[in-house]
Design an enzyme around this catalytic site. Structure first.
Site, PDB file in Angstrom:
ATOM      1  N   HIS A   1       0.670  -1.140   0.006  1.00 44.84           N
ATOM      2  CA  HIS A   1       0.002  -0.032   0.146  1.00 44.84           C
ATOM      3  C   HIS A   1       0.826   1.360   0.036  1.00 44.84           C
ATOM      4  CE1 HIS A   1      -3.931  -1.987   1.063  1.00 44.84           C
ATOM      5  NE2 HIS A   1      -3.091  -2.875   0.997  1.00 44.84           N
TER       6      HIS A   1
ATOM      7  N   ASP B   1       3.434   9.613  -0.656  1.00 44.41           N
ATOM      8  CA  ASP B   1       2.541   8.993  -0.364  1.00 44.41           C
ATOM      9  C   ASP B   1       2.102   7.573  -1.322  1.00 44.41           C
ATOM     10  OD1 ASP B   1       0.074   8.314   1.237  1.00 44.41           O
ATOM     11  OD2 ASP B   1      -0.412  10.365   1.276  1.00 44.41           O
TER      12      ASP B   1
HETATM   13  C1  G6P Z   1      -1.133   3.814   6.179  1.00 40.70           C
HETATM   14  C2  G6P Z   1      -0.715   2.138   5.770  1.00 40.70           C
HETATM   15  C3  G6P Z   1      -1.458   0.921   6.377  1.00 40.70           C
HETATM   16  C4  G6P Z   1      -1.774   1.432   8.021  1.00 40.70           C
HETATM   17  C5  G6P Z   1      -2.224   2.932   8.181  1.00 40.70           C
HETATM   18  C6  G6P Z   1      -2.445   3.266   9.540  1.00 40.70           C
HETATM   19  O1  G6P Z   1      -2.001   3.919   5.475  1.00 40.70           O
HETATM   20  O2  G6P Z   1      -0.431   1.791   4.477  1.00 40.70           O
HETATM   21  O3  G6P Z   1      -1.051  -0.226   6.497  1.00 40.70           O
HETATM   22  O4  G6P Z   1      -2.840   0.577   8.737  1.00 40.70           O
HETATM   23  O5  G6P Z   1      -1.198   3.759   7.439  1.00 40.70           O
HETATM   24  O6  G6P Z   1      -1.357   3.094  10.212  1.00 40.70           O
HETATM   25  P1  G6P Z   1      -1.227   2.499  11.660  1.00 40.70           P
HETATM   26  O7  G6P Z   1       0.036   2.242  11.889  1.00 40.70           O
HETATM   27  O8  G6P Z   1      -2.360   2.945  12.609  1.00 40.70           O
HETATM   28  O9  G6P Z   1      -1.768   0.871  11.054  1.00 40.70           O
END
Ligand code: G6P
Length: 469
Positions: A162, A375
């Protein structure tokens, strides 16, 4: 024991712990786009989702919610510190986002990453039905595809990344660069957000492992001397557009948008930024550019307001603690210099909001500022576009987002260039309605035609082509 034909593996389970009416706790599905995209598939194919419930030292039995089997993977407090906050978010995250913050390389963090990835792989291996399909997600779990293949050679394995994949010169810094490439190559299809990410990955594979690469196909040698093919290419992710369209049409949400405008003093223009509080998002650059426009008298707080929602994120990682201090200092200074009794320069909210409130904010905003330094995709840009059913509003979008590959009619900007950023903000603030709707119409067509369901079917189709059942 769950046996599922289709298994999703992601760091987080798609659920939030909420307070139950009786005062206890219960789980509710979180409204993420990924769940929405995969839900139909999960229901029809008997799906399971393997992930962490978000709290340390909590052992939970598998449970079912909304027809999906959830398989929690426990993490100890030390693993949260070393695997999640450490290796995932203080090594890989900054390295893969162009070292905007310096990545920290620690051998104990790597060890924890290997241990936790193995735990996820084992959970997926016991959940998957014979010849089933497992779809692994994101940078926290890059070793899972290979580990899973060793445990379960019968299953079809997809991996979707992602976030960006870095240029080779940066990637090569990673002490465990070869192990991570081999981990990813355990998948049959490795999906990226942008064509550039796939190219960087394939370059790393060619240069580090010397595997044969033809177009998007990699020949991966196996232990037995035979080779298999792994495909690496772009599948730009999107949003589930339906809830955004519905909310944007709802009278109460529209009334709330008007109420927000009124509470800000009905300015001529509302500018909006919505981000996790992360150094990749370019919030400081954005705030600086806006502050200079006020100082130069090109914008005036009497008729322009900037609302910045910065939702709390990864608050125990040092780089995030420092970033918060810097942003809050900058916002405080600008407000101190420019606020009047009735008007504020920047309305800064270090909070997360429910989706209804976000849509009301999108509806209230004349200009959306998405000026990330790097991003993977940026779904906020797509959410804003989806809600603009009157074709009004302007998106200012960083070239360094995955979304910029698709959203060419946005006002594209290099956020490192503060003068350029200021010009882009002025272009957006002054854009005639006709030009707004010409651009927004094209942007909406793009987002509405390429939603998250289209994304997941394209990925699963590619998986089926490489590994037909
Ligand atoms: C990004 C990453 C995700 C992640 C999200 C929130 O979008 O690609 O994998 O879940 O951030 O971050 P966190 O560390 O809270 O999961």
């Amino acid at each position: 024991m769950t046996v599922a034909d289709f298994v999703v593996v992601a760091n987080r389970l798609p659920v939030d712990r909420v307070e139950a009416p009786d005062g206890g706790e219960e789980w509710r599905t979180s409204p993420g786009g990924l769940v929405a995209a995969l839900e139909p598939m999960m229901r029809s194919a008997h799906g399971a989702w393997v992930g962490w419930a978000g709290q340390p030292d909590v052992e939970l039995a598998p449970f079912e919610i909304g027809g999906i089997d959830l398989i929690p993977v426990p993490l100890s407090a030390q693993e949260v510190a070393e695997y999640y906050e450490g290796f995932a978010n203080d090594t890989i995250w900054p390295l893969y986002h162009d070292v905007i913050a310096p990545p920290q390389f620690h051998r104990e963090w790597w060890e924890a990453y290997v241990t936790v990835n193995r735990r996820f792989a084992e959970a997926a291996a016991s959940a998957a039905a014979p010849d089933g399909t497992v779809w692994v997600h994101d940078y926290q779990l890059q070793l899972v595809p290979q580990m899973l293949r060793e445990l379960r050679p019968d299953v079809t394995i997809g991996y979707f990344h992602h976030i960006p994949f870095p240029a080779h010169g940066l990637y090569a810094q990673l002490p465990w660069r070869d192990q991570v490439l081999r981990g990813l190559l355990g998948a049959d299809v490795i999906g990226f957000q942008r064509a550039q990410d796939a190219t960087y990955f394939l370059t790393a594979v060619r240069r580090r492992l010397r595997y044969e690469v033809k177009g998007s196909a990699v020949s991966v040698p196996g232990d037995d001397g035979a080779t298999r093919t792994a495909i690496a290419r772009a599948f730009p992710i999107s949003i589930d557009t339906a809830p955004y369209l519905e909310l944007a049409a709802r009278p109460d949400v529209r009334a709330r948008a008007a109420e927000i405008r009124a509470s800000l003093g009905n300015p001529d223009r509302i500018l909006l930024g919505v981000d996790r509080l992360d150094y990749t998002k370019g919030i400081r650059h954005r705030v600086k550019a806006y502050g200079e426009l006020l100082a130069e008298g090109r914008l005036d707080v009497e008729n322009v307001t900037f609302v910045q929602v910065a939702s709390p994120s990864r608050e125990r990682v040092d780089a995030y603690v420092h970033l918060r201090d810097e942003i809050e200092l900058a916002v405080g200074r600008i407000n101190g210099d420019h606020d009047t009794m009735g008007h504020t320069a920047i309305r800064y909210l270090h909070q997360g909001f429910p989706r209804e409130e976000m849509v009301a904010l999108y509806l209230a905003a004349d200009v959306m500022l998405v000026t990330a330094l790097r991003d993977g995709m940026n779904l906020v840009a797509k959410e804003y576009i989806a809600t603009r059913s009157d074709n009004r509003g302007v998106l200012v979008l960083s070239e360094f987002t995955g979304a910029a590959d698709e959203l060419r009619q946005a006002v594209l900007v290099n956020p490192h260039d503060i003068e350029g950023l200021k010009e882009a903000i002025m272009t957006a603030v002054e854009m005639p309605v006709k030009e707004q709707s010409r651009r927004m119409r094209a942007l909406r067509r793009r987002v509405l035609d390429n939603d998250v369901a289209a994304w997941s079917s394209a990925f699963l189709r590619a998986l089926d082509e490489v590994h037909p059942h």
